[in-house]
Motif scaffolding. Structure first.
Motif, PDB file in Angstrom:
ATOM      1  N   ASP A 131      -3.414   7.425   3.249  1.00 34.48           N
ATOM      2  CA  ASP A 131      -3.432   8.873   3.072  1.00 34.48           C
ATOM      3  C   ASP A 131      -2.088   9.516   3.389  1.00 34.48           C
ATOM      4  O   ASP A 131      -1.996  10.724   3.551  1.00 34.48           O
ATOM      5  CB  ASP A 131      -4.527   9.498   3.951  1.00 34.48           C
ATOM      6  N   THR A 132      -1.031   8.695   3.473  1.00 36.94           N
ATOM      7  CA  THR A 132       0.322   9.213   3.692  1.00 36.94           C
ATOM      8  C   THR A 132       1.277   8.473   2.758  1.00 36.94           C
ATOM      9  O   THR A 132       0.971   7.363   2.299  1.00 36.94           O
ATOM     10  CB  THR A 132       0.784   8.999   5.142  1.00 36.94           C
ATOM     11  N   PRO A 133       2.440   9.045   2.460  1.00 40.22           N
ATOM     12  CA  PRO A 133       3.408   8.348   1.603  1.00 40.22           C
ATOM     13  C   PRO A 133       3.808   6.988   2.150  1.00 40.22           C
ATOM     14  O   PRO A 133       3.969   6.033   1.392  1.00 40.22           O
ATOM     15  CB  PRO A 133       4.596   9.314   1.561  1.00 40.22           C
ATOM     16  N   ARG A 134       3.970   6.869   3.471  1.00 40.19           N
ATOM     17  CA  ARG A 134       4.384   5.584   4.035  1.00 40.19           C
ATOM     18  C   ARG A 134       3.300   4.530   3.849  1.00 40.19           C
ATOM     19  O   ARG A 134       3.591   3.382   3.477  1.00 40.19           O
ATOM     20  CB  ARG A 134       4.710   5.737   5.523  1.00 40.19           C
ATOM     21  N   ARG A 135       2.064   4.903   4.097  1.00 41.14           N
ATOM     22  CA  ARG A 135       0.972   3.948   3.904  1.00 41.14           C
ATOM     23  C   ARG A 135       0.824   3.577   2.432  1.00 41.14           C
ATOM     24  O   ARG A 135       0.529   2.433   2.094  1.00 41.14           O
ATOM     25  CB  ARG A 135      -0.332   4.529   4.448  1.00 41.14           C
ATOM     26  N   GLU A 136       1.033   4.529   1.572  1.00 44.84           N
ATOM     27  CA  GLU A 136       0.949   4.232   0.144  1.00 44.84           C
ATOM     28  C   GLU A 136       2.082   3.309  -0.283  1.00 44.84           C
ATOM     29  O   GLU A 136       1.899   2.438  -1.141  1.00 44.84           O
ATOM     30  CB  GLU A 136       0.974   5.512  -0.693  1.00 44.84           C
ATOM     31  N   LEU A 137       3.254   3.471   0.317  1.00 50.62           N
ATOM     32  CA  LEU A 137       4.372   2.580   0.015  1.00 50.62           C
ATOM     33  C   LEU A 137       4.031   1.148   0.403  1.00 50.62           C
ATOM     34  O   LEU A 137       4.285   0.206  -0.367  1.00 50.62           O
ATOM     35  CB  LEU A 137       5.627   3.052   0.755  1.00 50.62           C
ATOM     36  N   PHE A 138       3.445   0.965   1.576  1.00 48.65           N
ATOM     37  CA  PHE A 138       3.008  -0.370   1.979  1.00 48.65           C
ATOM     38  C   PHE A 138       1.962  -0.905   1.000  1.00 48.65           C
ATOM     39  O   PHE A 138       1.986  -2.089   0.634  1.00 48.65           O
ATOM     40  CB  PHE A 138       2.412  -0.326   3.392  1.00 48.65           C
ATOM     41  N   TYR A 139       1.038  -0.040   0.598  1.00 50.21           N
ATOM     42  CA  TYR A 139      -0.026  -0.465  -0.318  1.00 50.21           C
ATOM     43  C   TYR A 139       0.559  -0.991  -1.635  1.00 50.21           C
ATOM     44  O   TYR A 139       0.196  -2.088  -2.087  1.00 50.21           O
ATOM     45  CB  TYR A 139      -0.960   0.713  -0.598  1.00 50.21           C
ATOM     46  N   TRP A 140       1.459  -0.236  -2.242  1.00 50.70           N
ATOM     47  CA  TRP A 140       2.009  -0.662  -3.526  1.00 50.70           C
ATOM     48  C   TRP A 140       2.935  -1.866  -3.384  1.00 50.70           C
ATOM     49  O   TRP A 140       3.023  -2.694  -4.300  1.00 50.70           O
ATOM     50  CB  TRP A 140       2.723   0.503  -4.207  1.00 50.70           C
ATOM     51  N   ALA A 148       4.836 -10.898   4.644  1.00 53.76           N
ATOM     52  CA  ALA A 148       5.779 -10.003   5.322  1.00 53.76           C
ATOM     53  C   ALA A 148       5.363  -8.543   5.165  1.00 53.76           C
ATOM     54  O   ALA A 148       5.462  -7.748   6.107  1.00 53.76           O
ATOM     55  CB  ALA A 148       7.184 -10.223   4.778  1.00 53.76           C
ATOM     56  N   VAL A 149       4.887  -8.177   3.970  1.00 53.42           N
ATOM     57  CA  VAL A 149       4.414  -6.811   3.739  1.00 53.42           C
ATOM     58  C   VAL A 149       3.216  -6.508   4.625  1.00 53.42           C
ATOM     59  O   VAL A 149       3.147  -5.456   5.279  1.00 53.42           O
ATOM     60  CB  VAL A 149       4.046  -6.598   2.257  1.00 53.42           C
ATOM     61  N   PHE A 150       2.269  -7.436   4.673  1.00 51.71           N
ATOM     62  CA  PHE A 150       1.073  -7.219   5.486  1.00 51.71           C
ATOM     63  C   PHE A 150       1.419  -7.096   6.976  1.00 51.71           C
ATOM     64  O   PHE A 150       0.868  -6.255   7.687  1.00 51.71           O
ATOM     65  CB  PHE A 150       0.075  -8.356   5.283  1.00 51.71           C
ATOM     66  N   ILE A 151       2.328  -7.950   7.442  1.00 50.43           N
ATOM     67  CA  ILE A 151       2.719  -7.905   8.853  1.00 50.43           C
ATOM     68  C   ILE A 151       3.391  -6.572   9.176  1.00 50.43           C
ATOM     69  O   ILE A 151       3.064  -5.916  10.178  1.00 50.43           O
ATOM     70  CB  ILE A 151       3.650  -9.080   9.194  1.00 50.43           C
ATOM     71  N   ALA A 152       4.331  -6.160   8.330  1.00 47.68           N
ATOM     72  CA  ALA A 152       5.019  -4.889   8.561  1.00 47.68           C
ATOM     73  C   ALA A 152       4.046  -3.721   8.483  1.00 47.68           C
ATOM     74  O   ALA A 152       4.117  -2.779   9.295  1.00 47.68           O
ATOM     75  CB  ALA A 152       6.139  -4.711   7.534  1.00 47.68           C
ATOM     76  N   TRP A 153       3.133  -3.772   7.524  1.00 46.06           N
ATOM     77  CA  TRP A 153       2.128  -2.713   7.362  1.00 46.06           C
ATOM     78  C   TRP A 153       1.248  -2.618   8.603  1.00 46.06           C
ATOM     79  O   TRP A 153       1.038  -1.532   9.149  1.00 46.06           O
ATOM     80  CB  TRP A 153       1.302  -3.022   6.116  1.00 46.06           C
ATOM     81  N   TYR A 154       0.765  -3.774   9.064  1.00 48.93           N
ATOM     82  CA  TYR A 154      -0.144  -3.750  10.208  1.00 48.93           C
ATOM     83  C   TYR A 154       0.570  -3.307  11.489  1.00 48.93           C
ATOM     84  O   TYR A 154       0.024  -2.543  12.289  1.00 48.93           O
ATOM     85  CB  TYR A 154      -0.769  -5.130  10.415  1.00 48.93           C
ATOM     86  N   ARG A 155       1.772  -3.793  11.689  1.00 49.54           N
ATOM     87  CA  ARG A 155       2.509  -3.412  12.897  1.00 49.54           C
ATOM     88  C   ARG A 155       2.859  -1.929  12.898  1.00 49.54           C
ATOM     89  O   ARG A 155       2.926  -1.300  13.957  1.00 49.54           O
ATOM     90  CB  ARG A 155       3.788  -4.251  13.009  1.00 49.54           C
TER      91      ARG A 155
END
Length: 276
Positions: free
Chosen positions: A139-148, A121-128
């Motif tokens: 390189d942004t807070p949102r992308r880092e949130l998905f990463y963690w 679910a995390v990967f799907i939301a991140w990719y979409r």
């Protein structure tokens, strides 16, 4: 599975994005990652057996949140804060998986499946949302949130998976470690010689490091009647902690794992070479 070199364009057509918040994937990354997964397993077991388990879980959660807040406030990759966050995620992720089994009585196959779905679910939301799962674009807070969120899910799922092979399948810790050591070679070979997708290979290997490290830590620490060597959780935590400290100190001094900043064209689009 090191990243490919960035392709460059004339500077007049490029604009800088934010600072990258995760390290370059060099050999030291995999070594420290493996040690941190093992430390997370033994560290969690040590805490929940040396104090009230409920207090240990609360402390683990507080340390986990504090480490992530510090990492987000830095806003760029810094070896000390990044690896502190990884270790805290490892400890709390182990606790989360253990709570689901020990406290809630959820069987390991179900908890493994649950965390696998959470990771998907995390990967799907991140990719979409971001259209890439590449760590070269964090390189942004949102992308880092998905990463963690992905990192936390891999730790929880890996913990449950390692316990599933050790207990449910009755392989024990040593055989489980051997199994995951073989499995982690698959994405490595696929990336190095078969031309497989680097992002898929990276995240597959990243997931497998968790049960591999946890199985090794349990094999070292647990008593002989539980198929371990009986060294104890505390000594294993100390040795692993010192090894991580030495390697992170090396990385902090040399900065050999600091990624180069992302480059984008004048329309703000990412260089496709960075997403490979």
């Amino acid at each position: 599975m090191s990243s490919t070199n960035e392709q460059t364009r004339p500077s007049s057509t490029l604009t800088r994005a934010g600072a990258l918040r995760v390290p370059e994937i060099v050999a030291a990354f995999w070594i420290v990652k493996g040690l941190s997964t093992a430390l997370g397993e033994s560290g969690s077991d040590f805490l929940v057996t040396s104090m009230d388990p409920q207090v240990a879980v609360v402390l683990g959660f507080v340390a986990f949140v504090a480490a992530l807040i510090l990492q987000f406030r830095i806003g760029r990759y810094l070896a000390w804060t990044y690896w502190l966050a990884v270790v805290m995620v490892g400890i709390f992720g182990t606790m989360a998986a253990d709570v689901m089994h020990v406290v809630l009585g959820v069987p390991y196959p179900i908890s493994t499946g649950f965390y696998a779905l959470a990771l998907a679910a995390v990967f799907i939301a991140w990719y979409r949302t971001e259209h890439t799962l590449s760590i070269h674009t964090v390189d942004t807070p949102r992308r880092e949130l998905f990463y963690w969120a992905a990192v936390a899910a891999t730790f929880a799922m890996g913990t449950a998976l390692g316990d599933f092979t050790a207990y449910t399948l009755h392989l024990g810790y040593a055989a489980s470690a051997a199994l995951f050591a073989i499995l982690i070679l698959i994405p490595a070979v696929g990336y190095r010689w078969l031309g497989w997708n680097p992002i898929l290979c990276f995240w597959t290997a990243y997931v497998i490091t968790r049960p591999l490290g946890a199985s090794i830590a349990d094999w070292l620490a647990k008593p002989a009647h539980d198929s371990g060597l009986g060294l104890g959780d505390a000594p294993v935590v100390v040795v692993l902690g010192l090894l991580i400290l030495a390697l992170v100190t090396y990385l902090a001094i040399t900065k050999s794992d600091v990624q180069q900043p992302l480059r984008r064209d004048i329309a703000g689009r990412e260089d496709p070479a960075l997403n490979r």
